[in-house]
Each structure stands twice: as C-alpha cells, then as structure tokens.
Design an enzyme around this catalytic site. Structure first.
Site, PDB file in Angstrom:
ATOM      1  N   CYS A   1       0.895  -1.179   0.000  1.00  0.00           N
ATOM      2  CA  CYS A   1       0.000   0.000   0.000  1.00  0.00           C
ATOM      3  C   CYS A   1       0.920   1.212   0.000  1.00  0.00           C
ATOM      4  CB  CYS A   1      -0.879   0.000   1.233  1.00  0.00           C
ATOM      5  SG  CYS A   1      -2.062  -1.350   1.286  1.00  0.00           S
ATOM      6  N   ALA A   2       1.497   1.509  -1.131  1.00  0.00           N
ATOM      7  CA  ALA A   2       2.720   2.322  -1.127  1.00  0.00           C
ATOM      8  C   ALA A   2       2.542   3.820  -1.362  1.00  0.00           C
ATOM      9  CB  ALA A   2       3.686   1.766  -2.170  1.00  0.00           C
ATOM     10  N   ALA A   3       1.491   4.215  -2.068  1.00  0.00           N
ATOM     11  CA  ALA A   3       1.413   5.622  -2.487  1.00  0.00           C
ATOM     12  C   ALA A   3       1.121   6.547  -1.298  1.00  0.00           C
ATOM     13  CB  ALA A   3       0.309   5.774  -3.527  1.00  0.00           C
TER      14      ALA A   3
ATOM     15  N   GLY B   1       4.367   7.098  -1.422  1.00  0.00           N
ATOM     16  CA  GLY B   1       5.739   6.610  -1.489  1.00  0.00           C
ATOM     17  C   GLY B   1       6.672   7.118  -0.401  1.00  0.00           C
TER      18      GLY B   1
ATOM     19  N   LYS C   1       7.148   5.879   2.553  1.00  0.00           N
ATOM     20  CA  LYS C   1       7.895   4.757   3.132  1.00  0.00           C
ATOM     21  C   LYS C   1       8.666   3.993   2.048  1.00  0.00           C
ATOM     22  CE  LYS C   1       4.604   4.683   6.812  1.00  0.00           C
ATOM     23  NZ  LYS C   1       3.614   5.571   6.131  1.00  0.00           N
TER      24      LYS C   1
ATOM     25  N   ASP D   1       0.094  -0.128  -5.451  1.00  0.00           N
ATOM     26  CA  ASP D   1      -1.093   0.579  -4.963  1.00  0.00           C
ATOM     27  C   ASP D   1      -2.253   0.220  -5.881  1.00  0.00           C
ATOM     28  OD1 ASP D   1      -1.283   3.032  -2.769  1.00  0.00           O
ATOM     29  OD2 ASP D   1      -2.944   3.041  -4.206  1.00  0.00           O
TER      30      ASP D   1
ATOM     31  N   ASP E   1      -4.199  -4.681  -6.550  1.00  0.00           N
ATOM     32  CA  ASP E   1      -4.992  -4.756  -5.325  1.00  0.00           C
ATOM     33  C   ASP E   1      -4.236  -5.670  -4.355  1.00  0.00           C
ATOM     34  OD1 ASP E   1      -6.771  -5.261  -3.328  1.00  0.00           O
ATOM     35  OD2 ASP E   1      -8.468  -5.717  -4.632  1.00  0.00           O
TER      36      ASP E   1
ATOM     37  N   ASP F   1       1.294  -0.991   4.863  1.00  0.00           N
ATOM     38  CA  ASP F   1       0.989   0.280   5.538  1.00  0.00           C
ATOM     39  C   ASP F   1      -0.474   0.556   5.196  1.00  0.00           C
ATOM     40  OD1 ASP F   1       1.526   2.621   6.987  1.00  0.00           O
ATOM     41  OD2 ASP F   1       1.874   3.750   5.145  1.00  0.00           O
TER      42      ASP F   1
ATOM     43  N   CYS G   1      -1.730   4.525  10.802  1.00  0.00           N
ATOM     44  CA  CYS G   1      -1.582   5.803  11.513  1.00  0.00           C
ATOM     45  C   CYS G   1      -2.854   6.069  12.326  1.00  0.00           C
ATOM     46  CB  CYS G   1      -1.267   6.943  10.556  1.00  0.00           C
ATOM     47  SG  CYS G   1      -2.516   7.203   9.294  1.00  0.00           S
TER      48      CYS G   1
END
Ligand SMILES: C[S@@+](CC[C@H](N)C(=O)[O-])C[C@H]1O[C@@H](n2cnc3c(N)ncnc32)[C@H](O)[C@@H]1O
Length: 442
Positions: A260-262, A264, A266, A284, A311, A329, A382
C-alpha cells in the site's frame, strides 16, 4: 477578490466538493497572488472556521429555526464564517462581520438569504450564551468535543479507551499545530550537516527524538524555499511514519514489497535504507497514485524502485513467496494524525471505522502470501483505534501459525516496552502510529 468571498468559496470547495483544506488554501493563495496581509487573514478565516465548526454549527442550531441540513450550502458557509468572526476574531468589529456577511449573502445568494443571515447574526450578538461550552458536570462528551474541536463520537471512544485525564491530554495534542518534519536523506547529507546548512540561512531546526533522519523545521514559513527539498536531500515525512522503514530493516540484496505504497513516503525510505542493491516494489490500487511514487523516487534520485498497479488483497497470487520483506501500511481511519487534517476530522464517520478491520485483514492475508520463508512482514497504521491495530494482528497470528511476532522496536530505538510500537501522541509527543513486525518461519 474580496477575501471573505474567497474564504466562503474555499470552504464550499472543502465541504461540498471534498477538497483538502491545505490544497485548496495554497491553490487560492497562488491563483490570486495574495499579499502577506491578505494571505494571513484568508488562512485565519478558512482554518479558524474549520476548527470551530462544531461550536459554530451548534450555535446556528440554537439561533435559527431552520436546521443546517435545510439550508443552502452558500448560506451555511456565510453564516459559519460570519459567526466565527463575531465570536473568535477580536480584530474584526462585530458590525463589520455582520455587514460583510450580509453583503456576501446578497452577492452570492439573494435578498432573502441576506435578510436571513442578518437576522441570525444579530440574534447571535444578543445571545452570547450560545457560545458557552457546557461544563464537564453538565455534559462530559460535549464539554470536551467543543473545547477541543472534535466530533462527539471520537470523544466518547477516547473516554472509553483512555479515561478523562488521558483524553484531555490527547485532545490538547491534537489541537496543536504540527511542526514541519522532514526526513533527511542521510545517504546524501548527514542530519548534522543539514542542520548546519539550514542554520546558516537562519532556519531553526531540531532533531527528532526517535527517528534518526527526522528533523523538525521550526521556521515554518521557509518551507517553500527549502533548498534541501529541492535538491532531493530531504522529504516531508512525519517522525512516527519514519520509524516504519527501520522496523522493516531492508538489507542489500533484498526484494521488498510495499503493498500500500502511495505516495511513497515509506517506499522511498526503504529504498534509501536498503541501498541500490535492494529492489523495492511499490504497489497501490490507484494508477494515478503510482505516479506520485515515481515522482518522489525521481526527486530523491532513487533508481531501485518499481511501481505496480495491484490490489493488495490479491497480491499473493502474483508474487507467491517472492519477497524477503513485505510492508502493509494499511488504509486506516487515521485517528492518530488528527492534528494535521482539520477537514478530515469532521469528515470521518464512526461507521467508516467498522468496515476497516475486515479490509485490513484481507490485505494482510494477501501480503503474507508474498513473504518467503524466513522473511519479514510488517503491518502499520496511523491510527490509535485498537480494532485496526493489535486486534487485526492478533487475529492474523492465530490463523497463520507459520508467522511469529517479533519485537518491532528491536531495529529502531523505540524506548517503550512491548512487542508492538504503539505510539500514543499524548505520551510520546508525535503522531499516533502502530507497527507490528512478524517473521515467516515455515
Ligand atoms: C496509508 S496510505 C499509504 C501511505 C504510504 N505507505 C506512504 O508512506 O506514503 C494507504 C494506501 O493504500 C492504498 N490502498 C487502499 N486499498 C488498497 C488495496 N486494496 N490494495 C492496494 N493499495 C490500497 C491507498 O490508495 C493508499 O495510497
């Protein structure tokens, strides 16, 4: 452009069109090339009205027979802005606040709206009691919600989770303006050198306590001109979020999957820590967001990042047992970062929280299938909502006995005991965050 009209138009973009306040505000400042004085007044009007929204809406409910839901959106925005000035902006005389609001209603609405706005604001001048916050004894939830500008359901949950004193500390923290935090690309410049460079330009900085690359910029106005950012030697990223890549602890030669990178934050941190021989895939579900990862990688001159449209729920089918380290994340309620996004604070709905653990679980299952034997799986959010944090991880570990929980703090200097990194804003002084680290044993 009249500054109050600009503020009303901005509030409508935020409330009606779902615009992010920081983006709307900075666009307007640029578009209308506002002078320093106008910019200050404009941002004060927009952010002030947003911050005091619960109080303003309660007052409107007491002052008008018509409910906010029955009101035209333009009328509601003009009333909120007018009442905000009447009650909270000493430098605006009440007569000016009323006069300007009525003139705006005439211009942006019609004569009937102008009369209505005039009646409500004059009524507010006669009835200051509508702005009195009920005492704790009268109504504990409302007392805290109105004092600290939060939704009632959020306060109710905090009271259950932390009790009164801790909830007050948490709300006080969320009611402060966050300092800007950057992550220094220490492969290019040390944090000490960056501090010295900024000090020469008169920019005051302070190193973060927990993340080794974190640096707080205390002179916020200088951000746009920060040479470090332009030169790809730093990136804006909150300190708590900087801990995640250290927990993942990427090594040269590793294949890392950030599912779940965008945008970016992390992914780029992982790619920097792992070095050029560590290959990092940032996935993503949204194509347009992958572009943000690529832009950030380019800014930081990182060539070991690849992006994938995927996905995460089904990513295991595409990369079965292929990765040395996998980061989830997860999309979450964001209740740990309520300090940052004033508009999101009001947009969040308690019902939204209910559907998140099941999505997070499905993503974690998908991601787990990508981890090689001996590989590492990190789960982070978060939020401070335990149902999205420890509860998701514990249920996962019960079903996946091939994974063992490790101490998340072992590869970063997190001072609190326990297996998880469970950042509590009121205790740790940074955004709320949760990080769990697992190893696949078979
Ligand atoms: C918390 S954000 C990630 C922040 C990012 N890791 C960073 O540090 O910049 C969660 C991301 O998950 C993405 N997402 C949501 N559902 C997803 C899914 N089913 N599969 C993959 N990505 C998803 C969202 O588009 C969003 O970009």
């Amino acid at each position: 452009m009249n500054i109050r009209e600009l503020a009303v138009r901005s509030l409508l973009l935020i409330w009606q069109d779902g615009g992010y306040s920081n983006i709307v505000v900075s666009r307007m400042i640029k578009k209308y090339a506002l002078s320093d004085r106008d910019r200050r007044f404009y941002t004060e009007l927009v952010y002030g009205t947003l911050r005091y929204m619960a109080m303003l809406d309660r007052a409107i409910g007491m002052l008008s027979k018509r409910s906010l839901q029955q009101m035209d959106a333009v009328c509601a925005a003009i009333l909120r802005l007018g009442l905000y000035q009447l009650q909270y902006l000493d430098k605006v005389p009440p007569s000016a606040a009323c006069y300007e609001a009525v003139a705006l209603a005439r211009k942006m609405g019609h004569e009937g709206m102008a009369k209505f706005v005039n009646a409500v604001l004059r009524n507010a001048l006669r009835r200051p009691e509508v702005f009195v916050v009920p005492s704790r004894q009268e109504d504990e939830v409302l007392h805290l919600a109105l004092t600290y500008h939060q939704q009632n359901w959020f306060i109710r949950r905090c009271l259950q989770q932390y009790g009164f004193e801790e909830t007050v500390k948490l709300c006080r923290f969320f009611d402060t303006i966050p300092e800007l935090c950057v992550r220094i690309q220490t492969q290019k410049i040390s944090r000490e050198k960056a501090m010295a460079m900024l000090a020469e330009k008169g920019i005051v900085t302070r190193p973060g306590r927990y993340a080794p690359e974190s640096l707080y910029i205390e002179t916020n106005d200088a951000v746009q001109n920060l040479e470090l950012l332009a030169a790809g030697r730093a990136m804006i990223q909150d300190e708590a979020s900087q801990l995640v890549a250290h927990v993942l602890d990427p090594q040269p030669g590793d294949v890392v999957l950030d599912v779940c990178a965008a945008p970016g934050g992390k992914t780029t941190h992982i790619a920097s820590l792992g070095g050029p021989d560590c290959l990092v895939y940032g996935a993503d579900i949204y194509e347009h967001k992958l572009q943000l990862i690529r832009e950030n990688a380019k800014k930081l001159q990182l060539s070991n990042i690849r992006t994938i449209l995927q996905d995460a729920v089904r990513i295991g089918e595409r990369f079965p047992a292929k990765a040395d380290r996998v980061l989830v994340d997860a999309p979450c309620s964001g209740l740990g970062i309520l300090r940052r996004k004033l508009d999101l604070r009001w947009r969040k709905k308690e019902q939204d929280l209910m559907r998140l653990p099941s999505l997070q679980t499905r993503i974690l299952n998908g991601a787990a299938a990508c981890v090689k034997t001996g590989g590492i799986l990190v789960y982070s959010t978060c939020t401070i909502n335990t149902a999205e944090n420890a509860a998701v991880v514990e249920a996962f570990l019960q079903r996946h006995t091939e994974f063992t929980l490790l101490r998340a703090g072992e590869t970063c200097s997190w001072p609190q005991p326990g297996k998880y990194i469970d950042v509590l804003p009121q205790r740790d002084g940074i955004d709320g965050f949760f990080i769990a680290k697992m190893r696949r044993d078979s």
